[in-house]
Design an enzyme around this catalytic site. Structure first.
Site, PDB file in Angstrom:
ATOM      1  N   GLY A  92       0.940  -1.080   0.206  1.00  0.00           N
ATOM      2  CA  GLY A  92       0.045   0.059   0.269  1.00  0.00           C
ATOM      3  C   GLY A  92       0.766   1.272  -0.066  1.00  0.00           C
ATOM      4  CE  LYS A  93       6.629   0.335  -1.645  1.00  0.00           C
ATOM      5  NZ  LYS A  93       6.131  -1.232  -1.860  1.00  0.00           N
ATOM      6  CB  THR A  94       1.414   3.234  -4.931  1.00  0.00           C
ATOM      7  OG1 THR A  94       2.452   2.720  -5.304  1.00  0.00           O
ATOM      8  CG2 THR A  94       0.928   4.204  -6.090  1.00  0.00           C
ATOM      9  CE  LYS A 117       8.043   2.946  -7.648  1.00  0.00           C
ATOM     10  NZ  LYS A 117       7.484   2.038  -6.404  1.00  0.00           N
ATOM     11  CD  GLU A 124       5.169   4.004  -4.275  1.00  0.00           C
ATOM     12  OE1 GLU A 124       4.580   4.790  -4.567  1.00  0.00           O
ATOM     13  OE2 GLU A 124       5.149   2.614  -4.218  1.00  0.00           O
ATOM     14  N   GLY A 167       9.705  -1.759  -3.832  1.00  0.00           N
ATOM     15  CA  GLY A 167       9.361  -2.649  -2.927  1.00  0.00           C
ATOM     16  C   GLY A 167       9.603  -2.314  -1.546  1.00  0.00           C
TER      17      GLY A 167
HETATM   18  N1  LIG Z   1      -6.604   1.099   1.532  1.00  0.00           N
HETATM   19  C1  LIG Z   1      -6.716   0.472   0.296  1.00  0.00           C
HETATM   20  N2  LIG Z   1      -8.034   0.391   0.158  1.00  0.00           N
HETATM   21  C2  LIG Z   1      -8.064  -0.383  -1.101  1.00  0.00           C
HETATM   22  N3  LIG Z   1      -7.137  -0.860  -1.775  1.00  0.00           N
HETATM   23  C3  LIG Z   1      -5.772  -0.635  -1.417  1.00  0.00           C
HETATM   24  C4  LIG Z   1      -5.730   0.061  -0.530  1.00  0.00           C
HETATM   25  N4  LIG Z   1      -4.187  -0.025  -0.233  1.00  0.00           N
HETATM   26  C5  LIG Z   1      -3.683  -0.838  -1.319  1.00  0.00           C
HETATM   27  N5  LIG Z   1      -4.709  -1.011  -2.006  1.00  0.00           N
HETATM   28  C6  LIG Z   1      -4.643  -1.867  -3.381  1.00  0.00           C
HETATM   29  O1  LIG Z   1      -3.672  -2.667  -3.025  1.00  0.00           O
HETATM   30  C7  LIG Z   1      -2.895  -3.098  -4.120  1.00  0.00           C
HETATM   31  C8  LIG Z   1      -1.385  -2.659  -3.430  1.00  0.00           C
HETATM   32  O2  LIG Z   1      -1.394  -1.267  -3.040  1.00  0.00           O
HETATM   33  P1  LIG Z   1       0.193  -0.370  -3.572  1.00  0.00           P
HETATM   34  O3  LIG Z   1      -0.409   0.993  -3.031  1.00  0.00           O
HETATM   35  O4  LIG Z   1       0.219  -0.485  -5.095  1.00  0.00           O
HETATM   36  O5  LIG Z   1       1.197  -1.038  -2.997  1.00  0.00           O
HETATM   37  P2  LIG Z   1       2.749  -0.940  -3.113  1.00  0.00           P
HETATM   38  O6  LIG Z   1       2.993   0.540  -3.574  1.00  0.00           O
HETATM   39  O7  LIG Z   1       3.286  -1.191  -1.825  1.00  0.00           O
HETATM   40  O8  LIG Z   1       3.296  -1.961  -4.178  1.00  0.00           O
HETATM   41  C9  LIG Z   1      -3.217  -2.002  -5.285  1.00  0.00           C
HETATM   42  O9  LIG Z   1      -4.026  -2.626  -6.152  1.00  0.00           O
HETATM   43  C10 LIG Z   1      -4.027  -1.021  -4.419  1.00  0.00           C
HETATM   44  O10 LIG Z   1      -5.073  -0.339  -5.221  1.00  0.00           O
HETATM   45 MG   LIG Z   2       4.087   1.323  -5.409  1.00  0.00          MG
END
Ligand SMILES: Nc1ncnc2c1ncn2[C@@H]1O[C@H](COP(=O)(O)OP(=O)(O)O)[C@@H](O)[C@H]1O
Ligand SMILES: [Mg+2]
Length: 205
Positions: A14-16, A32, A97, A100
């Site tokens: 959920g970093k992004t 990024k 960001e 990983g």
């Molecule tokens: N709070 C949240 N509610 C709904 N979906 C979420 C939430 N946090 C993350 N996601 C979903 O989970 C997946 C991974 O999140 P992402 O932020 O992309 O992770 P990371 O950047 O750490 O790889 C994505 O599809 C994102 O949309």
């Molecule tokens: Mg990400």
């Protein structure tokens, strides 16, 4: 003025989403450094969608393969260069960001945390609340602190798990920056509202 790294215990934690919520709240520039994997929505595209008031800077590296940047660069025949990974010079708040987790290699001799230390910015650790998070989060914090990177705190993603969240904050001696629940739908509006309601912006300054 907040200039911070958003890192995490792993990929897909959920970093992004957190970085988008933060970038929108701060009207920050988002960067990024290296995007590995260009099929589907990139992290910068997700932030542009979820944080309409953020200024999304171009990535230093756009690599085709969804894997560790060091391997994605090898596959593409790209040499990862320290100078290209210099922090962008921008006025105002900045959210960076990482790819990983904390020890992901950009090259075999350049880990994510080595870059964070060079940039000399504090880091926010995004962690799941799900089973397994205590060790992953404490390991990430240790690796950051071993390089003298200030850890602003941990932002949790997922259902409330007070035992795990409490163990991490006490054992790690680290601030709890709040927890974002799973949002359905996840869009700019729901994210901004959940971020404002749940994230301790007062602890970020
Ligand atoms: N709070 C949240 N509610 C709904 N979906 C979420 C939430 N946090 C993350 N996601 C979903 O989970 C997946 C991974 O999140 P992402 O932020 O992309 O992770 P990371 O950047 O750490 O790889 C994505 O599809 C994102 O949309
Ligand atoms: Mg990400």
């Amino acid at each position: 003025m907040i200039r911070t790294i958003v890192t995490g215990t792993d990929t897909d934690v959920g970093k992004t989403v957190f970085a988008a919520g933060l970038s929108q709240a701060l009207k920050a520039s988002y960067w990024k450094p290296a995007q590995a994997g260009l099929d589907g929505e990139t992290d910068s595209q997700a932030v542009a969608r979820l944080a309409p008031e953020a200024r999304v800077l171009p990535e230093a590296y756009r690599l085709n393969t969804p894997c560790s940047p060091h391997e994605a660069a090898r596959v593409d025949g790209v040499a990862i260069d320290d100078a290209a990974l210099s922090l962008p010079q921008v006025d105002g708040p900045l959210v960076v960001e990482g790819a990983g987790g904390v020890l992901v290699p950009y090259r075999e001799d350049l880990l994510a945390a080595d870059l964070f230390a060079k940039w000399n910015l504090p880091a926010i650790v995004v962690a799941r609340t799900a089973l397994g998070t205590i060790s992953h989060t404490l390991l990430s914090i240790e690796a950051l602190r071993a390089r003298d990177i200030a850890v602003t705190g941990v932002a949790f993603m997922g259902d409330a798990e007070p035992v795990a969240e409490g163990a991490i904050t006490r054992i790690g001696q680290v601030a709890h920056l709040g927890r974002l629940p799973r949002l359905d739908p996840l869009d700019a509006g729901t994210l901004a509202a959940a971020f404002a309601a749940n994230i301790r912006m007062d602890l970020l300054a």
